[in-house]
Design a protein around this motif. Structure first.
Motif, mmCIF file in Angstrom:
data_model
loop_
_atom_site.group_PDB
_atom_site.id
_atom_site.type_symbol
_atom_site.label_atom_id
_atom_site.label_comp_id
_atom_site.label_asym_id
_atom_site.label_seq_id
_atom_site.Cartn_x
_atom_site.Cartn_y
_atom_site.Cartn_z
ATOM 1 N N PHE A 40 -14.193 30.532 -15.636
ATOM 2 C CA PHE A 40 -13.002 29.892 -16.198
ATOM 3 C C PHE A 40 -12.538 30.701 -17.404
ATOM 4 C CE2 PHE A 40 -14.897 26.478 -13.822
ATOM 5 C CZ PHE A 40 -13.815 25.750 -13.363
ATOM 6 N N GLY A 42 -9.938 30.273 -20.539
ATOM 7 C CA GLY A 42 -9.002 29.450 -21.311
ATOM 8 C C GLY A 42 -8.165 30.314 -22.238
ATOM 9 N N PHE A 56 -14.975 25.589 -25.220
ATOM 10 C CA PHE A 56 -14.743 24.278 -24.594
ATOM 11 C C PHE A 56 -15.831 23.251 -24.934
ATOM 12 C CE2 PHE A 56 -11.778 26.845 -22.243
ATOM 13 C CZ PHE A 56 -10.698 25.986 -22.094
ATOM 14 N N LEU A 64 -13.121 19.270 -18.871
ATOM 15 C CA LEU A 64 -13.505 20.345 -17.948
ATOM 16 C C LEU A 64 -14.853 20.017 -17.291
ATOM 17 C CD1 LEU A 64 -12.876 23.150 -16.768
ATOM 18 C CD2 LEU A 64 -14.001 24.159 -18.759
ATOM 19 N N GLU A 65 -15.775 19.500 -18.080
ATOM 20 C CA GLU A 65 -17.082 19.142 -17.521
ATOM 21 C C GLU A 65 -16.953 18.023 -16.489
ATOM 22 O OE1 GLU A 65 -19.707 18.327 -20.825
ATOM 23 O OE2 GLU A 65 -19.411 20.346 -21.639
ATOM 24 N N ARG A 75 -21.338 22.943 -16.126
ATOM 25 C CA ARG A 75 -20.849 24.108 -16.858
ATOM 26 C C ARG A 75 -21.880 25.236 -16.884
ATOM 27 N NH1 ARG A 75 -18.630 22.993 -22.401
ATOM 28 N NH2 ARG A 75 -19.106 25.155 -22.878
ATOM 29 N N ILE A 80 -17.731 30.548 -18.775
ATOM 30 C CA ILE A 80 -16.518 30.079 -19.453
ATOM 31 C C ILE A 80 -16.191 31.028 -20.606
ATOM 32 C CG2 ILE A 80 -15.422 28.151 -20.632
ATOM 33 C CD1 ILE A 80 -17.481 26.276 -19.393
ATOM 34 N N LEU A 121 -6.903 28.905 -16.987
ATOM 35 C CA LEU A 121 -6.509 27.594 -17.504
ATOM 36 C C LEU A 121 -5.249 27.748 -18.350
ATOM 37 C CD1 LEU A 121 -10.100 26.453 -18.595
ATOM 38 C CD2 LEU A 121 -8.921 25.939 -16.458
ATOM 39 N N HIS A 160 -4.118 23.723 -18.018
ATOM 40 C CA HIS A 160 -5.147 23.684 -19.050
ATOM 41 C C HIS A 160 -5.582 22.224 -19.255
ATOM 42 C CE1 HIS A 160 -7.331 24.240 -22.723
ATOM 43 N NE2 HIS A 160 -7.096 25.537 -22.708
ATOM 44 N N PRO A 161 -6.898 21.964 -19.280
ATOM 45 C CA PRO A 161 -7.359 20.576 -19.447
ATOM 46 C C PRO A 161 -6.812 19.925 -20.717
ATOM 47 C CG PRO A 161 -9.226 22.047 -19.048
ATOM 48 C CD PRO A 161 -8.012 22.917 -19.128
ATOM 49 N N ILE A 178 -8.517 21.223 -8.691
ATOM 50 C CA ILE A 178 -9.972 21.436 -8.827
ATOM 51 C C ILE A 178 -10.687 21.055 -7.530
ATOM 52 C CG2 ILE A 178 -12.028 20.413 -9.883
ATOM 53 C CD1 ILE A 178 -11.127 22.327 -11.848
#
Ligand code: URA
Length: 289
Positions: A40, A42, A56, A64-65, A75, A80, A121, A160-161, A178
């Motif tokens: 991932f 970000g 994150f 995200l988790e 994760r 990440i 993201l 993006h979360p 997802i």
């Protein structure tokens, strides 16, 4: 691989390549499984990430988790990272020269980890790694075969979360996107038995997205670590990059993602993870893209 990542981390931790070096608390290099098939990327560390030196770890990270849990992953099973390794003051947008200064680090991370799928993201990561200025609203959920630093992979842009935390419609879309990841990963993965039967990984030709998949995708692009892809890439586009319906970016202030913000808990707690197919299915069977 781990030694190479550690060496790169040490280098990044000393970096003074842009003004953010003087305001950051900690460098946020990235973390996770260095052998991960799924990475991932970000935008940039926020307040909590800057404090802890980990990506994150605020509310966006919790979401995200949860999203990962919804497909049966943690994760620890993925890698990440961010476009920027240092926090922009007050979580302002990354500037072109900051992205340019940090870009080689991200590309070197990718070259070491060699993920099969990179989930970008939001807009900044998507535009940087695709080399394409099309906004996240148009490209989310559409895998794209590409090559980064000579390594073939799928880019899979999603919102993006942090943006989805406050926009229910975006969250719904994010959950749908997802949910398709396991099938994309199954496609990207070697067929069962291939690993054991084939020559050692180091002697095998690099993995490439299967030919039959490419016709379902946008034209493949090649993004070279050394190529001047940034140019316009990081310039503000007509499409805003921050906490708007299109963005997929981090809310502006740490306070927006701390106590005062609503609890995300938007992802239903435990939908059954989709079963991984025994062998890569034909795209028609997947009905994915
Ligand atoms: N938003 C990002 O883009 N990266 C982080 O690490 C945290 C929030």
């Amino acid at each position: 691989m781990i030694a190479a990542l550690d060496a790169l981390r040490e280098e990044v931790e000393c970096c003074s390549g842009c003004v953010l070096a003087s305001s950051r608390t900690r460098v946020v290099f990235g973390e996770g499984d260095p052998h991960a098939d799924l990475m991932f990327v970000g935008e940039a560390p926020g307040y909590h990430e800057d404090q802890q030196g980990r990506p994150f770890v605020g509310q966006a990270g919790r979401l995200l988790e949860q999203l990962l849990a919804s497909i049966g992953m943690t994760r620890e099973q993925v890698y990440i990272a961010n476009v920027l390794k240092s926090r922009p003051p007050n979580n302002r947008d990354p500037r072109p020269e900051e992205i340019e200064a940090c870009r080689p680090y991200l590309f070197r991370q990718i070259a070491i980890i060699k993920p099969k799928v990179i989930c970008t993201l939001g807009n900044f990561a998507t535009k940087l790694l695709s080399g394409d200025q099309t906004g996240i609203t148009k490209v989310h959920g559409k895998p794209r075969a590409t090559e980064i630093a000579g390594h073939p992979l799928y880019l899979y842009p999603i919102f993006h979360p942090a943006a989805a935390l406050y926009t229910p419609a975006m969250l719904t879309t994010l959950k749908e996107d997802i949910a398709r990841l396991p099938q994309l990963l199954a496609h990207a993965a070697p067929a069962p038995g291939e690993e054991a039967a084939g020559p050692p990984a180091a002697e095998r030709p690099a993995w490439r997205p299967p030919e039959h998949l490419r016709r379902y995708e946008a034209p493949a692009t090649t993004v070279d670590a050394a190529a001047p892809t940034l140019g316009d890439a990081a310039r503000p586009s007509p499409e805003p990059d921050r906490p708007t319906a299109d963005s997929g970016a981090e809310p502006d202030q740490p306070s927006a993602i701390s106590g005062a913000a609503p609890d995300p808990s938007p992802v239903s707690s435990s939908p059954d993870p989709p079963p991984a197919p025994e062998s890569p299915a034909e795209p028609e069977q997947l009905g994915l893209f």
